[in-house]
Design a protein around this motif. Structure first.
Motif, PDB file in Angstrom:
ATOM      1  N   ALA A  98       5.157   6.179   1.380  1.00 56.65           N
ATOM      2  CA  ALA A  98       3.769   6.424   1.593  1.00 56.65           C
ATOM      3  C   ALA A  98       2.989   7.155   0.593  1.00 56.65           C
ATOM      4  O   ALA A  98       2.020   6.770   0.040  1.00 56.65           O
ATOM      5  CB  ALA A  98       3.512   6.935   2.982  1.00 56.65           C
ATOM      6  N   VAL A  99       3.497   8.359   0.408  1.00 57.02           N
ATOM      7  CA  VAL A  99       2.886   9.212  -0.726  1.00 57.02           C
ATOM      8  C   VAL A  99       3.098   8.583  -2.244  1.00 57.02           C
ATOM      9  O   VAL A  99       2.072   8.862  -2.730  1.00 57.02           O
ATOM     10  CB  VAL A  99       3.795  10.600  -0.712  1.00 57.02           C
ATOM     11  N   ALA A 100       4.009   7.766  -2.711  1.00 53.53           N
ATOM     12  CA  ALA A 100       4.205   7.305  -3.812  1.00 53.53           C
ATOM     13  C   ALA A 100       3.268   6.264  -4.119  1.00 53.53           C
ATOM     14  O   ALA A 100       2.602   6.081  -5.033  1.00 53.53           O
ATOM     15  CB  ALA A 100       5.654   7.010  -4.333  1.00 53.53           C
ATOM     16  N   LEU A 101       3.223   5.322  -2.931  1.00 56.54           N
ATOM     17  CA  LEU A 101       2.548   4.284  -2.977  1.00 56.54           C
ATOM     18  C   LEU A 101       0.843   4.429  -3.022  1.00 56.54           C
ATOM     19  O   LEU A 101       0.181   3.788  -3.711  1.00 56.54           O
ATOM     20  CB  LEU A 101       2.775   3.302  -1.800  1.00 56.54           C
ATOM     21  N   GLU A 102       0.509   5.571  -2.314  1.00 57.39           N
ATOM     22  CA  GLU A 102      -0.817   5.979  -2.515  1.00 57.39           C
ATOM     23  C   GLU A 102      -1.239   6.384  -4.173  1.00 57.39           C
ATOM     24  O   GLU A 102      -2.239   6.256  -4.481  1.00 57.39           O
ATOM     25  CB  GLU A 102      -1.140   6.983  -1.666  1.00 57.39           C
ATOM     26  N   LYS A 103      -0.021   7.011  -4.642  1.00 53.27           N
ATOM     27  CA  LYS A 103      -0.453   7.439  -5.930  1.00 53.27           C
ATOM     28  C   LYS A 103      -0.438   6.277  -6.849  1.00 53.27           C
ATOM     29  O   LYS A 103      -1.292   6.036  -7.953  1.00 53.27           O
ATOM     30  CB  LYS A 103       0.918   8.363  -6.581  1.00 53.27           C
ATOM     31  N   VAL A 104       0.372   5.195  -6.594  1.00 54.28           N
ATOM     32  CA  VAL A 104       0.357   3.915  -7.352  1.00 54.28           C
ATOM     33  C   VAL A 104      -1.099   3.186  -7.124  1.00 54.28           C
ATOM     34  O   VAL A 104      -1.634   2.945  -8.433  1.00 54.28           O
ATOM     35  CB  VAL A 104       1.382   2.885  -7.066  1.00 54.28           C
ATOM     36  N   ARG A 105      -1.353   3.356  -5.947  1.00 55.26           N
ATOM     37  CA  ARG A 105      -2.688   2.644  -5.723  1.00 55.26           C
ATOM     38  C   ARG A 105      -3.964   3.280  -6.499  1.00 55.26           C
ATOM     39  O   ARG A 105      -4.537   2.584  -7.085  1.00 55.26           O
ATOM     40  CB  ARG A 105      -3.062   2.783  -4.240  1.00 55.26           C
ATOM     41  N   ALA A 106      -3.936   4.861  -6.492  1.00 54.37           N
ATOM     42  CA  ALA A 106      -5.032   5.524  -7.149  1.00 54.37           C
ATOM     43  C   ALA A 106      -4.790   5.281  -8.534  1.00 54.37           C
ATOM     44  O   ALA A 106      -6.088   5.172  -9.338  1.00 54.37           O
ATOM     45  CB  ALA A 106      -5.042   6.862  -6.887  1.00 54.37           C
ATOM     46  N   ASP A 107      -3.688   5.253  -9.182  1.00 54.16           N
ATOM     47  CA  ASP A 107      -3.510   4.991 -10.478  1.00 54.16           C
ATOM     48  C   ASP A 107      -4.225   3.846 -10.940  1.00 54.16           C
ATOM     49  O   ASP A 107      -4.687   3.408 -11.847  1.00 54.16           O
ATOM     50  CB  ASP A 107      -2.189   4.934 -10.963  1.00 54.16           C
ATOM     51  N   LYS A 108      -3.873   2.537 -10.273  1.00 57.51           N
ATOM     52  CA  LYS A 108      -3.928   1.205 -10.518  1.00 57.51           C
ATOM     53  C   LYS A 108      -5.669   1.102 -10.511  1.00 57.51           C
ATOM     54  O   LYS A 108      -6.235   0.385 -10.907  1.00 57.51           O
ATOM     55  CB  LYS A 108      -3.406   0.221  -9.811  1.00 57.51           C
ATOM     56  N   GLU A 109      -5.990   1.556  -9.426  1.00 49.42           N
ATOM     57  CA  GLU A 109      -7.622   1.816  -9.168  1.00 49.42           C
ATOM     58  C   GLU A 109      -8.338   2.282 -10.441  1.00 49.42           C
ATOM     59  O   GLU A 109      -9.642   1.800 -10.994  1.00 49.42           O
ATOM     60  CB  GLU A 109      -7.965   2.325  -8.052  1.00 49.42           C
ATOM     61  N   ARG A 110      -7.805   3.333 -10.972  1.00 47.59           N
ATOM     62  CA  ARG A 110      -8.484   4.113 -12.012  1.00 47.59           C
ATOM     63  C   ARG A 110      -8.417   2.921 -13.434  1.00 47.59           C
ATOM     64  O   ARG A 110      -9.204   3.107 -14.079  1.00 47.59           O
ATOM     65  CB  ARG A 110      -7.476   5.515 -12.510  1.00 47.59           C
ATOM     66  N   GLU A 111      -7.145   2.485 -13.468  1.00 42.44           N
ATOM     67  CA  GLU A 111      -6.949   1.377 -14.645  1.00 42.44           C
ATOM     68  C   GLU A 111      -8.024   0.390 -14.734  1.00 42.44           C
ATOM     69  O   GLU A 111      -8.834   0.122 -15.456  1.00 42.44           O
ATOM     70  CB  GLU A 111      -5.781   1.025 -14.804  1.00 42.44           C
ATOM     71  N   ALA A 112      -8.181  -0.129 -13.513  1.00 36.08           N
ATOM     72  CA  ALA A 112      -9.143  -1.239 -13.147  1.00 36.08           C
ATOM     73  C   ALA A 112     -10.520  -0.759 -13.302  1.00 36.08           C
ATOM     74  O   ALA A 112     -11.378  -1.563 -13.935  1.00 36.08           O
ATOM     75  CB  ALA A 112      -8.976  -1.777 -11.777  1.00 36.08           C
ATOM     76  N   GLY A 113     -10.854   0.365 -12.806  1.00 32.51           N
ATOM     77  CA  GLY A 113     -12.181   0.960 -13.135  1.00 32.51           C
ATOM     78  C   GLY A 113     -12.366   1.422 -14.497  1.00 32.51           C
ATOM     79  O   GLY A 113     -13.594   1.295 -14.889  1.00 32.51           O
ATOM     80  N   ASP A 114     -11.383   1.580 -15.339  1.00 31.50           N
ATOM     81  CA  ASP A 114     -11.541   1.905 -16.616  1.00 31.50           C
ATOM     82  C   ASP A 114     -11.823   0.665 -17.651  1.00 31.50           C
ATOM     83  O   ASP A 114     -12.306   0.766 -18.810  1.00 31.50           O
ATOM     84  CB  ASP A 114     -10.488   2.703 -17.350  1.00 31.50           C
ATOM     85  N   GLY A 115     -11.317  -0.682 -16.945  1.00 29.11           N
ATOM     86  CA  GLY A 115     -11.695  -2.006 -17.752  1.00 29.11           C
ATOM     87  C   GLY A 115     -10.472  -2.578 -18.117  1.00 29.11           C
ATOM     88  O   GLY A 115     -10.700  -3.480 -18.720  1.00 29.11           O
ATOM     89  N   PHE A 116      -9.416  -2.043 -17.718  1.00 28.21           N
ATOM     90  CA  PHE A 116      -8.249  -2.920 -18.069  1.00 28.21           C
ATOM     91  C   PHE A 116      -8.271  -4.128 -17.434  1.00 28.21           C
ATOM     92  O   PHE A 116      -8.861  -4.323 -16.508  1.00 28.21           O
ATOM     93  CB  PHE A 116      -6.945  -1.753 -17.654  1.00 28.21           C
ATOM     94  N   ASP A 117      -7.484  -5.069 -17.762  1.00 28.74           N
ATOM     95  CA  ASP A 117      -7.585  -6.612 -17.537  1.00 28.74           C
ATOM     96  C   ASP A 117      -6.325  -6.538 -16.649  1.00 28.74           C
ATOM     97  O   ASP A 117      -6.115  -7.789 -15.899  1.00 28.74           O
ATOM     98  CB  ASP A 117      -7.591  -7.413 -18.638  1.00 28.74           C
ATOM     99  N   GLY A 118      -5.207  -5.754 -16.518  1.00 33.59           N
ATOM    100  CA  GLY A 118      -4.102  -5.794 -15.766  1.00 33.59           C
ATOM    101  C   GLY A 118      -3.290  -4.590 -16.081  1.00 33.59           C
ATOM    102  O   GLY A 118      -3.520  -3.861 -16.849  1.00 33.59           O
ATOM    103  N   SER A 119      -1.953  -4.586 -15.484  1.00 35.05           N
ATOM    104  CA  SER A 119      -1.206  -3.405 -15.606  1.00 35.05           C
ATOM    105  C   SER A 119       0.274  -3.918 -15.196  1.00 35.05           C
ATOM    106  O   SER A 119       0.480  -4.834 -14.581  1.00 35.05           O
ATOM    107  CB  SER A 119      -1.749  -2.321 -14.534  1.00 35.05           C
TER     108      SER A 119
END
Length: 533
Positions: free
Chosen positions: A348-369
């Motif tokens: 649960a803790v790790a998946l929340e970090k993954v979610r936040a990291d991917k939301e940051r990337e998407a918010g920065d304009g990345f097209d995928g990850s």
């Protein structure tokens, strides 16, 4: 006079692998010989140029954008070729070694848009793995791949399902394939992996509406990108397929390449499909190039350097701006967490970090990850679905607000974190465990719920080398010395090796060699390859 015919390829010191005759046909070996004859001398020159540039960095302690290519960066008109349909939407990409048949099936079935089929950092280049990686991809493209465990569980491709698009990653330019030689010279592993995959699959993929797609690792300059472009032009002409059929995504995972992103795209522009932010190799490259540049370039514990560090933000935001300015995809970094079967709280803790990291990337304009495990695909997809909506990418976001100077990319001295005793022990643990597995032919290794590959082992041993020479004082007050590293390594060897099979002592000795030798070894996989069975 006509040019001399390429020396024929010989298969040397190679144990027989089942079905290898399907890969090593006379026609395929002739193609490899042609690649080797034409391009290996240029590869050798570029490796020498790497050494010259590293010496210049050591002398000056700085890097800058190239003045001689300013015209390319300032020209607003050029763009890379439009993405083919199979690479238009890349919102989630899963990585894994091509040589693992079960992981091949799982990756293709994962729901990710792209599978990075890896012959490089996630693969240990035993002859068995080199051949089986090619066989797995040949079988996968023809939908005839499955895998049955010793317990009788069968993994097979989902019938009529849309499978992930394969993007193959060959080995870096620095690695040779000792089992294939011509005129007494080993063929570069990059040409072996590229050549065999291209030869056996290019036309089949084009007939299926896709194409031969590649990730290019450890590129250090636009000159190396130009070499790849020339390889692509030659290969397409040799095979009689249309120019531009090959598409390549370049991993910006060296500090020098970060200063040449536009030039790299320009060299590959009719074959380029994007750039990727390869976090772990990037940190390894930064340490390697500035390893003796003083205290300002000493990084803290690996896991303390996140993508929100200012110099990492500068790198990733510049990558997004560069890609979108030129019409290329910007692909984000790795989520390496491996879910635990026993501890839902850890998950649960790790998946929340993954979610936040991917939301940051998407918010920065990345097209995928990238993700390393099928269970992370839905997490990454949700983040990018929210940002992309109905669009297949975010190339409309030009990020013209981003302003990155040359100094911003190497401004590592302002980090609050410092090296710790726990970080030193973790570096030894990860490197020791990874090297031991690599010597047994396993290149992607789950360690402490993270999927580790050669890049993370490179960071670990490079930090040990740098901390010793910089006289780093840890949070415990201990100074990092040869003796301290040897003490921790001996403790970890005793712990990890007790009752276990494997090359633990050999891994321990190799770790100390590459972490403590007076002269820094450019890649730990070079001496490791000499020990590989």
């Amino acid at each position: 006079m006509p040019a001399p015919a390429p020396s024929p390829l010989a298969v040397t010191r190679a144990p027989h692998v089942a079905r290898q005759e399907e890969v090593l046909t006379d026609e395929a070996l002739a193609f490899l010989a042609a690649l080797h004859h034409r391009f290996t001398p240029r590869r050798d020159e570029l490796l020498a140029r790497r050494a010259e540039r590293r010496a210049e960095i050591a002398r000056t302690g700085r890097l800058d954008f190239l003045p001689g290519t300013a015209g390319i960066r300032e020209d607003p008109h050029w763009r890379v070729a439009p993405a083919p349909p199979a690479l238009e939407d890349r919102r989630v990409e899963i990585t894994g070694p091509a040589d693992d048949r079960r992981m091949t099936v799982n990756a293709l079935n994962s729901g990710a848009r792209v599978w990075l089929a890896d012959f490089e950092d996630a693969s240990s280049p035993t002859w068995h793995n080199v051949i089986n990686g090619q066989l797995n991809l040949i079988d996968a493209h023809r939908r005839r791949i499955d895998f049955t465990t010793p317990e009788g569980r069968t993994y097979a491709l989902r019938p009529d399902a849309e499978l992930a698009t394969v993007v193959a990653r060959p080995r870096g330019w620095h690695l040779d394939e000792r089992h294939l030689t011509a005129g007494g010279r080993a063929v570069p592993g990059a040409l072996v992996d590229f050549g065999l995959y291209f030869f056996h699959n290019a036309r089949h993929l084009l007939d299926a509406g896709k194409g031969p797609y590649f990730y290019l690792p450890k590129t250090e300059s636009h000159h190396e990108a130009r070499l790849w472009n020339d390889v692509f032009l030659f290969a397409q002409e040799y095979a009689g397929i249309p120019r531009g059929s090959i598409r390549a995504t370049v991993l910006i995972e060296t500090i020098t390449a970060a200063y040449e992103m536009e030039e790299i795209l320009h060299e590959l522009r009719e074959h380029a499909s994007g750039l990727n932010a390869g976090r772990w190799d990037y940190l390894f490259s930064l340490i390697k190039n500035f390893r003796d540049a003083g205290e300002d370039f000493v990084l803290p514990d690996r896991n303390a350097v996140t993508m929100t560090a200012p110099f990492m933000r500068a790198y990733t935001e510049l990558l997004v701006r560069t890609c979108h300015k030129r019409g290329a995809h910007a692909i984000g970094g790795m989520a390496a967490f491996i879910p635990s079967r026993k501890d839902p709280e850890v998950n649960a803790v790790a998946l929340e970090k993954v979610r936040a990291d991917k939301e940051r990337e998407a918010g920065d304009g990345f097209d995928g990850s990238w993700v390393a495990h099928p269970d992370l695909v839905p997490v990454a997809r949700a983040a990018f679905d929210a940002a992309l909506g109905e669009r297949p990418h975010q190339k409309h976001r030009l990020r013209e607000d981003v302003r990155v100077g040359a100094g911003d990319l190497i401004a590592v001295g302002g980090l609050d974190a410092r090296p710790t005793a726990a970080g030193l022990r973790n570096a030894v643990q990860v490197a020791l465990r990874y090297i031991e597995a690599w010597l047994r032919g396993i290149g992607a290794v789950a360690i402490f719920n993270l999927m580790e590959d050669a890049a993370t082992a490179e960071i670990s041993r490079s930090q040990l080398w740098q901390w010793v020479r910089a006289g780093v004082v840890l949070d415990t007050g201990e100074k990092v010395t040869d003796a301290l590293v040897r003490k921790v390594a001996a403790e970890e060897l005793a712990d990890a090796g007790t009752g276990a099979d494997g090359a633990w002592q050999e891994a321990h000795d190799l770790l100390l060699e590459v972490a403590l030798s007076e002269e820094y070894v450019d890649f730990l996989t070079l001496p490791a390859y000499e020990r590989l069975g």
